[in-house]
Design a protein around this motif. Sequence first.
Motif, PDB file in Angstrom:
ATOM      1  N   LYS A 210       0.695  -1.385  -0.194  1.00 52.45           N
ATOM      2  CA  LYS A 210      -0.082  -0.284   0.559  1.00 52.45           C
ATOM      3  C   LYS A 210       0.978   0.821  -0.345  1.00 52.45           C
TER       4      LYS A 210
ATOM      5  N   PHE B 295      -0.920  -0.578   8.008  1.00 62.82           N
ATOM      6  CA  PHE B 295      -1.534  -0.856   6.839  1.00 62.82           C
ATOM      7  C   PHE B 295      -2.098  -1.712   7.154  1.00 62.82           C
TER       8      PHE B 295
ATOM      9  N   SER C 260      -4.565  -3.756   4.717  1.00 66.28           N
ATOM     10  CA  SER C 260      -5.105  -4.416   3.468  1.00 66.28           C
ATOM     11  C   SER C 260      -3.950  -3.744   2.720  1.00 66.28           C
ATOM     12  N   CYS C 261      -4.041  -4.675   1.242  1.00 61.23           N
ATOM     13  CA  CYS C 261      -3.455  -4.363   0.891  1.00 61.23           C
ATOM     14  C   CYS C 261      -3.618  -4.970  -1.116  1.00 61.23           C
TER      15      CYS C 261
ATOM     16  N   GLU D  41      -7.651  -5.674  -4.055  1.00 64.04           N
ATOM     17  CA  GLU D  41      -7.223  -5.650  -2.224  1.00 64.04           C
ATOM     18  C   GLU D  41      -8.476  -6.153  -1.915  1.00 64.04           C
TER      19      GLU D  41
END
Length: 198
Positions: free
Chosen positions: A88, A165, A167-168, A180
Amino acid sequence: MPSQAHATTLPIEQYIKLLREVPADMFEDVPALEEWTRKHSADPATLDRYLTWNAQHYTRNLIDHTDLYDLMAICWDVGHVSSIHNHKGQNCWMSVPVGRLVVQNYRVISECLEENRCEIVPIDSVEMNAENPLGVNPKHPVHSVRNPREFAQRAVSLHIYSRPFDSCVVYSDEQGTCGEIKLHFNTLYGEANPVRKR
């Protein structure tokens, strides 16, 4: 070529204390913090309370969290492999106090999340071990991590993500797809995290 300074092996509590003293601007300097990880190594014997194992999939175990970074231990059984993924746009440093791992890096030729389509190609691969930590290259941040069966041993990696973060984007080089996903921790500070949140 990175310097070959011998790392000082520290109890994880001392490692965290020193990491919290790192100036904020160093987290923007990938080579500088990579050098820090070469000089500071966590004693594997002090990691036990943070480690959980799953025969089917690697586990993500949060050790320390600040606004500036997440520090986690990832436990890899023999044969485990991550999806091809990014971070991200954030920086990441990985060290391996237990065992060995292979990082496969990719170049993104094209990416369209709205259409879930991408084209990526493998570039270089690097072995990580206790003497060879690695900062993720900001120019080519897409990669996968694996514990090859031929290594025939479990591995534990420490990851510093800055900034944190949750999410990726994951990629398939074979199918040319990407999307995602949300990330979760299996444990938080040594305790089970069944609800999968920070």
